[in-house]
Write an enzyme that holds these catalytic residues in place. Structure first.
Site, short mmCIF file in Angstrom:
data_model
loop_
_atom_site.label_atom_id
_atom_site.label_comp_id
_atom_site.label_asym_id
_atom_site.label_seq_id
_atom_site.Cartn_x
_atom_site.Cartn_y
_atom_site.Cartn_z
N LYS A 1 0.80 -1.24 0.00
CA LYS A 1 0.00 0.00 0.00
C LYS A 1 0.83 1.28 0.00
O LYS A 1 0.37 2.34 0.43
CB LYS A 1 -0.99 0.03 1.19
CG LYS A 1 -1.80 -1.24 1.40
CD LYS A 1 -2.23 -1.95 0.16
CE LYS A 1 -3.33 -1.30 -0.62
NZ LYS A 1 -3.62 -2.11 -1.86
N SER B 1 -4.76 2.55 4.48
CA SER B 1 -4.92 1.92 3.17
C SER B 1 -4.95 0.39 3.30
O SER B 1 -5.75 -0.30 2.66
CB SER B 1 -3.78 2.36 2.24
OG SER B 1 -3.93 1.80 0.95
N HIS C 1 6.94 -7.43 -2.26
CA HIS C 1 6.76 -6.76 -0.97
C HIS C 1 7.62 -7.46 0.09
O HIS C 1 7.51 -7.14 1.27
CB HIS C 1 5.32 -6.84 -0.48
CG HIS C 1 4.31 -6.11 -1.32
ND1 HIS C 1 4.44 -4.80 -1.71
CD2 HIS C 1 3.10 -6.50 -1.81
CE1 HIS C 1 3.38 -4.43 -2.40
NE2 HIS C 1 2.55 -5.45 -2.47
S1 PPS Z 1 -0.37 -3.05 -3.25
O1 PPS Z 1 -1.62 -3.84 -3.17
O2 PPS Z 1 0.40 -3.17 -2.01
O3 PPS Z 1 0.43 -3.33 -4.43
O4 PPS Z 1 -0.89 -1.54 -3.31
P1 PPS Z 1 -0.04 -0.26 -3.75
O5 PPS Z 1 -0.17 -0.08 -5.21
O6 PPS Z 1 1.31 -0.30 -3.16
O7 PPS Z 1 -0.81 0.91 -2.98
C1 PPS Z 1 -2.14 1.25 -3.22
C2 PPS Z 1 -2.32 2.68 -2.75
O8 PPS Z 1 -1.71 3.57 -3.72
C3 PPS Z 1 -2.69 4.45 -4.22
N1 PPS Z 1 -2.40 4.77 -5.62
C4 PPS Z 1 -2.10 6.02 -6.04
N2 PPS Z 1 -1.96 7.19 -5.38
C5 PPS Z 1 -1.68 8.31 -6.12
N3 PPS Z 1 -1.54 8.29 -7.45
C6 PPS Z 1 -1.66 7.15 -8.16
N4 PPS Z 1 -1.52 7.15 -9.48
C7 PPS Z 1 -1.96 5.94 -7.45
N5 PPS Z 1 -2.15 4.65 -7.81
C8 PPS Z 1 -2.42 3.98 -6.69
C9 PPS Z 1 -3.98 3.68 -4.04
O9 PPS Z 1 -5.09 4.54 -4.14
C10 PPS Z 1 -3.77 3.11 -2.65
O10 PPS Z 1 -3.81 4.09 -1.62
P2 PPS Z 1 -5.13 4.54 -0.81
O11 PPS Z 1 -4.64 5.45 0.28
O12 PPS Z 1 -5.76 3.29 -0.28
O13 PPS Z 1 -5.99 5.28 -1.81
#
Ligand code: PPS
Length: 298
Positions: free
Chosen positions: A51, A141, A111
């Site tokens: 996340k 998240s 991860h």
């Molecule tokens: S995972 O499942 O661990 O691979 O998830 P990960 O991609 O690491 O994290 C998901 C969170 O990143 C946010 N996210 C973004 N934020 C800003 N800009 C972009 N382009 C973007 N893409 C993904 C996503 O909304 C999750 O955060 P939260 O706070 O839950 O919205």
């Protein structure tokens, strides 16, 4: 056995410990087959605690690798374009299976904490891009993700989950240890350490750092195009990045979308004042002597 029982069989299994690290049961099962993984020197590893912006930085890198061509980046969902090494779940190809179909130069996702990282990645001196995000937004998240991704155990109440997060009793273990040990790895291994909040604040600046690290250059207008295509709004609407192509038995977007809010400081809508005080005191202990410049808001 009736079909309901079968569904319960694959849904929300307890975490399983591998070398002391709690993992999603299916991912724990993937650790055996992962031993046969062979890294290539031109691989690039995207490493994160869950996340923390994995999908975001993955899409940025795939766009960089394809010269900003959005058509080419629509060829498959992000989890196919960037194989997730330890991924395994009923009803989807495993990371190791996906890898077999992936041509060089490969982008890889993990991860894993260092204790579980395949040694071949270190031996081959595979470049690593690590993205870290402030702990409070990660916790919120992760809580929403536990609710929608039913390969996790049930998170319990938010208060319950926060305690588990703080004690490292969640899939992949301790956030505190993860962000610190991967920072340490950067002393001896080619590694670019990025922050989600910096990417949010000035994506162009961070993308330039990535370009330099991977030894590529792109025209100004292509970089601008990548910034635009990898905005939260665009990626939320894009089926090749928003995880809507996975079966709902793995991710149920009706519970909470994968692309949930995508901001820095959203923790304020979930933490109570008391939880924040308790968290801050514990955080100061866990992060003592650590110079990582985390920002919990912009
Ligand atoms: S995972 O499942 O661990 O691979 O998830 P990960 O991609 O690491 O994290 C998901 C969170 O990143 C946010 N996210 C973004 N934020 C800003 N800009 C972009 N382009 C973007 N893409 C993904 C996503 O909304 C999750 O955060 P939260 O706070 O839950 O919205």
């Amino acid at each position: 056995m009736g079909s309901m029982e079968l569904i319960q069989d694959t849904s929300r299994p307890p975490l399983e410990y591998v070398k002391g690290v709690p993992l999603i049961k299916y991912f724990a099962e993937a650790m055996g087959p992962l031993q046969s993984f062979e890294a290539w020197p031109d691989d690039l590893l995207i490493s994160t605690y869950p996340k923390s912006g994995t999908t975001w930085v993955s899409e940025i890198l795939d766009m960089i690798y394809h010269g900003g061509d959005q058509q080419k980046c629509s060829r498959a969902p992000i989890y196919i374009r960037v194989p997730f090494l330890e991924f395994k779940a009923p009803g989807a190809p495993s990371g190791m299976e996906t890898l077999k179909e992936t041509p060089a130069p490969r982008l890889l996702k993990t991860h894993l904490p260092l204790a579980l990282l395949p040694q071949t990645l270190l031996d081959q001196k595979v470049k690593v891009i690590y993205m870290a995000r402030n702990a409070k937004d990660v916790a919120v998240s992760y809580y929403n993700f536990y609710n929608m991704a039913k390969v996790h155990p049930h998170p319990g109440t938010w208060d319950n989950f926060l305690e588990k997060f703080m004690s490292g009793n969640v899939s992949y273990g301790s956030w505190y240890q993860h962000v610190r040990e991967w920072r340490e790895l950067g002393r001896t291994h080619p590694l670019l350490y990025l922050f989600y909040e910096d990417m949010k604040e000035n994506p162009k600046k961070e993308i330039r750092k990535i370009l330099e690290f991977v030894g590529r250059s792109l025209p100004e207008e292509v970089v601008d195009h990548i910034v635009k295509c990898t905005s939260f709004k665009e990626m939320k609407a894009n089926p090749m990045t928003n995880y809507s192509t996975l079966p709902s038995s793995i991710m149920d977007h009706n519970v909470s979308p994968f692309m949930r809010k995508g901001v820095a400081g959203d923790w304020k809508s979930t933490f109570t004042v008391a939880q924040n005080e308790h968290f801050e005191a514990h955080y100061a202990q866990k992060m003592a002597g650590c110079d990582l410049p985390f920002r919990s808001e912009l």
